[in-house]
Design an enzyme around this catalytic site. Structure first.
Site, short mmCIF file in Angstrom:
data_model
loop_
_atom_site.label_atom_id
_atom_site.label_comp_id
_atom_site.label_asym_id
_atom_site.label_seq_id
_atom_site.Cartn_x
_atom_site.Cartn_y
_atom_site.Cartn_z
N CYS B 50 0.82 -1.21 0.00
CA CYS B 50 0.00 0.00 0.00
C CYS B 50 0.86 1.26 0.00
O CYS B 50 0.39 2.34 -0.31
CB CYS B 50 -0.98 -0.01 1.16
SG CYS B 50 -0.22 -0.30 2.75
N GLU B 110 8.63 -1.42 10.66
CA GLU B 110 7.46 -2.31 10.69
C GLU B 110 7.81 -3.58 9.92
O GLU B 110 8.52 -3.54 8.92
CB GLU B 110 6.24 -1.58 10.12
CG GLU B 110 6.39 -1.04 8.70
CD GLU B 110 5.90 -2.02 7.66
OE1 GLU B 110 5.30 -3.01 8.05
OE2 GLU B 110 6.16 -1.78 6.47
N ALA B 186 -18.28 5.17 25.34
CA ALA B 186 -18.22 4.41 24.09
C ALA B 186 -17.67 5.26 22.96
O ALA B 186 -18.41 5.73 22.11
CB ALA B 186 -19.59 3.85 23.75
N GLY B 187 -16.38 5.46 22.92
CA GLY B 187 -15.78 6.25 21.85
C GLY B 187 -15.06 5.37 20.84
O GLY B 187 -14.82 4.19 21.08
#
Lengths: 270, 463
Positions: B50, B110, B186-187
């Site tokens: 990507c 990574e 609840a985020g």
């Protein structure tokens, strides 16, 4: 021959201790790759040395130094056991130097005159010594664990993750190691003390109870019991647990040192 | 043999450009085949992730990679030109090493990129587009990546906030297996963190929110249990990890709550991840023994520390890559002497044979002793003559003088300059050629005619 093997083992302990100290300073974990094989060989040789010493006349040679050697051996066994269970070599930072010093003292000072005591010919005394020493090692190991726990907790609270926290196993793992060792050590310590009392009772009668080493031993056992209870009952760990085990450890040290003042443990024939 | 690479990555091109060029995984093989058929291309490999699309080729005289992009992707190259980078020779080696070692990645260090490069390599191997040169290059790139990983700490830290939360939880609890997580508020971000913890083994998830509806919805999404907000203090001690992100104007977890929780939990440690601004957890909370509180800034700081750590380690890694590039170059050059040496030996052997044949015609029948005397004499003359040039060539291995010396020797001995210098066209790898050379020198045997194929191009290869 026993001394020869012991001396090789001592040199190897020294070597693995150096590796452990280097590993502490460096980022990468070379400790397990190099230290463990060396320590493994050292422990094996140490075992050979102990067996040979025992066959050559038990602990009569020099009881104090023999038990130093035995204590070092037991601590190393615990160290290796902890590695196999938890894959951590961190306690080695403390255990390796201690094992090195203890066995070094034993290896250097073995020329002392033999002590003749009828006590040392009975099987009971060996049971007593070995049990007590296993108890000591476990207690000491658990003390190391609680110090490491404190250090780790502190660095986590300070949000400093690249320091010691990066090198130690997880907090709960350290706690687990310490608690387990306490649990393992307790029965050994208890039975060992009982065995000792039985021997002393037979040998010296009721007066043995006034011996300083025995009084300290009982005190240590008391702290040990309190430690287990608080841990089991209210999950004491961290600072409070470290304080308690430091206290127990100090008691154990003075018990050890009391050998020099204790009539009962000097094995002098009266 | 010439190495070339053309591509775009996250640094040179925005995502709109990259997606136009991107080769999806299922088309990677097809793209590699197409590239192999492109004029001039002898070996090739295609990397597509990507963050990058790259075409690397080995050719005899160079290949028109821009032309390939135009033909294959049916894209107007002129608009792309400013985004494309092209490398040649050693720069290709350096670039491929850096890509494989994740030094060219968006998140340096990574680990996925190596897997992707390996996949492209496997495809190239399977369809035969990767052999001598690219094989040597990519195999080396894998060991360089391994060296970078083991000798620097570049891959050892993690970067995103959610993964820092997981890392911290691991430092406290070790194994996350069976640990319970309490999400308060609840985020989006807390949901992400909860999912991340779950994917690392966390067990039960409780969700509580001021409006119970949202709690129910989120509990359903993450597979947890919704708990009424007024039950919060009564239930929070059941959680090992609390992720809080409410919009409350003041702290909802204070020191006394913490002490209460610790009492109920028998002092088992508890980890608060406070990603709310203003904060949900009172600063004095972290004075409670056994409670660890990390707010958004703390997490961010860990992230940044990891990143700057990576910068320092990346420098070390770059040095290591440079070393490896130089080593690879030396190796390629030293192997480069082999075809010339082989050609020299063939040339002189050819002369010797024809002269011996001529002599035989004039002398008539010879006894076996005479035959072998002539054979030995001529052979030893040839070997003596060749000795110095070969040692000289070998001595120049790894230096820049090799090419010119080889050239000179070829022209002196009248050897045609064929394209097998980097052996890509010959169908014989450097290793094979040098093995043969070794055998020859050792046994001092006549070169059999079937070994002449060393210098001849394989029928299947292109020129």
């Amino acid at each position: 021959m026993s001394l020869f093997w012991l001396r090789i083992a001592v040199s190897l302990y020294g070597l693995s201790m150096l590796y452990a100290l280097v590993a502490l300073l460096r980022r990468r974990e070379i400790l397990s790759r190099t230290t463990l094989p060396i320590a493994g060989v050292a422990v094996t040789l140490h075992f050979v040395a102990l067996v040979e010493a025992f066959r050559a006349g038990g602990m009569a040679g020099n009881p104090l130094h023999q038990s130093e050697s035995l204590l070092a051996f037991l601590m190393m066994l615990l160290f290796i056991g902890v590695f196999y269970l938890y894959r951590t070599t961190s306690p080695g930072i403390v255990v390796l130097p201690i094992a090195f010093l203890l066995s070094l003292s034993a290896a250097l000072a073995q020329g002392a005159p033999p002590v003749i005591s009828p006590l040392l010919r009975s099987g009971w005394i060996y049971t007593h010594i070995i049990l007590i020493l296993i108890g000591y090692s476990a207690l000491f190991f658990s003390f190391i664990a609680s110090v490491l726990y404190l250090l780790h907790e502190r660095s986590l609270k300070r949000k400093d993750l690249n320091g010691i926290a990066g090198k130690l196993p997880a907090l709960e793992t350290i706690d687990n190691i310490g608690y387990r060792l306490l649990l393992i050590g307790f029965p050994f310590m208890t039975i060992g003390l009982i065995a000792g009392s039985v021997i002393a009772q037979m040998q010296y009668g009721a007066s043995y109870f006034q011996d300083p080493k025995i009084i300290l031993s009982l005190l240590m056992w008391g702290v040990y019991t309190v430690m287990l209870y608080t841990r089991w009952n209210s999950g004491w760990r961290g600072r409070r647990a470290a304080l308690l085990s430091a206290f127990a450890f100090a008691a154990a040290l003075s018990v050890w040192a009391a050998n020099y003042f204790s009539g009962v443990h000097r094995f002098v024939s009266r | 043999m010439k190495l070339q690479l053309l591509g775009v990555n996250h640094k040179t091109a925005p995502v709109e450009v990259r997606e136009r060029l991107a080769v999806p995984e299922w088309r990677l093989e097809e793209a590699t085949r197409k590239l192999l058929q492109h004029p001039g291309v002898v070996e090739c490999v295609v990397f597509s992730t990507c963050n990058r699309v790259e075409f690397a080729v080995a050719s005899d005289t160079g290949a028109d990679l821009h032309g390939f992009i135009r033909d294959y992707l049916l894209t107007d190259v002129s608009t792309l030109r400013e985004h494309l980078y092209e490398h040649n020779g050693d720069d290709v080696v350096r670039h491929v090493f850096r890509v494989a070692a994740s030094l060219d990645s968006m998140i340096v260090g990574e680990p996925q990129i190596l897997g992707q490069v390996k996949q492209s390599y496997a495809i190239g191997k399977a369809i035969g587009s990767v052999h001598a040169n690219l094989d040597a290059l990519l195999s080396r790139a894998f060991s360089v990546a391994k060296r970078v990983r083991t000798e620097t700490a570049i891959g050892s830290s993690v970067v995103s906030v959610a993964s820092v939360a997981v890392e911290l939880a691991r430092k406290i609890f070790g194994n996350l297996q069976g640990r319970s997580v309490y999400v308060v508020g609840a985020g989006k971000m807390s949901e992400l963190a909860a999912r991340h913890l779950r994917s690392h083994g966390a067990g039960t998830i409780f969700v509580s929110n001021r409006t119970h509806e949202s709690a129910l919805k989120m509990a359903e999404r993450v597979g947890g249990t919704a708990i009424h907000f007024d039950q919060l203090y009564r239930t929070a001690d059941q959680a090992d990890i609390v992720i809080t992100s409410t919009g409350a104007p003041h702290a909802i977890f204070r020191r006394e709550h913490g002490e209460m929780f610790m009492h109920r939990r028998k002092n088992r440690p508890m980890f608060f991840i406070d990603i709310a601004v203003p904060r949900d957890v009172d600063a004095r909370m972290s004075q409670v023994e056994g409670i660890f509180v990390y707010d958004i800034d703390d997490l961010q700081q860990v992230v940044e520390a990891n990143v700057s750590d990576r910068g320092r380690e990346a420098e070390r890694a770059e040095k290591l890559v440079e070393e490896e590039v130089a080593r690879f170059k030396r190796r390629m050059q030293s192997l480069d002497a082999v075809p010339t040496i082989v050609a020299l030996q063939q040339r002189l052997e050819q002369i010797r044979q024809s002269e011996v044949d001529r002599l035989r015609g004039r002398l008539g029948k010879l006894s076996p002793e005479q035959e072998s005397a002539i054979e030995n004499l001529t052979r030893s003359i040839v070997n003596k003559i060749l000795h110095v040039p070969i040692t000289t060539l070998k001595g120049f291995s790894g230096s820049d003088q090799l090419a010119s010396t080889a050239e000179l020797l070829r022209s002196i001995f009248g050897i045609e300059n064929d394209a097998s210098q980097w052996n890509g066209a010959s169908g014989v790898t450097n290793e094979e050629a040098s093995k043969r050379l070794h055998q020859r020198q050792e046994q001092s045997l006549a070169i059999h005619s079937d070994e002449n194929e060393v210098a001849e191009p394989k029928p299947g290869s292109r020129h």
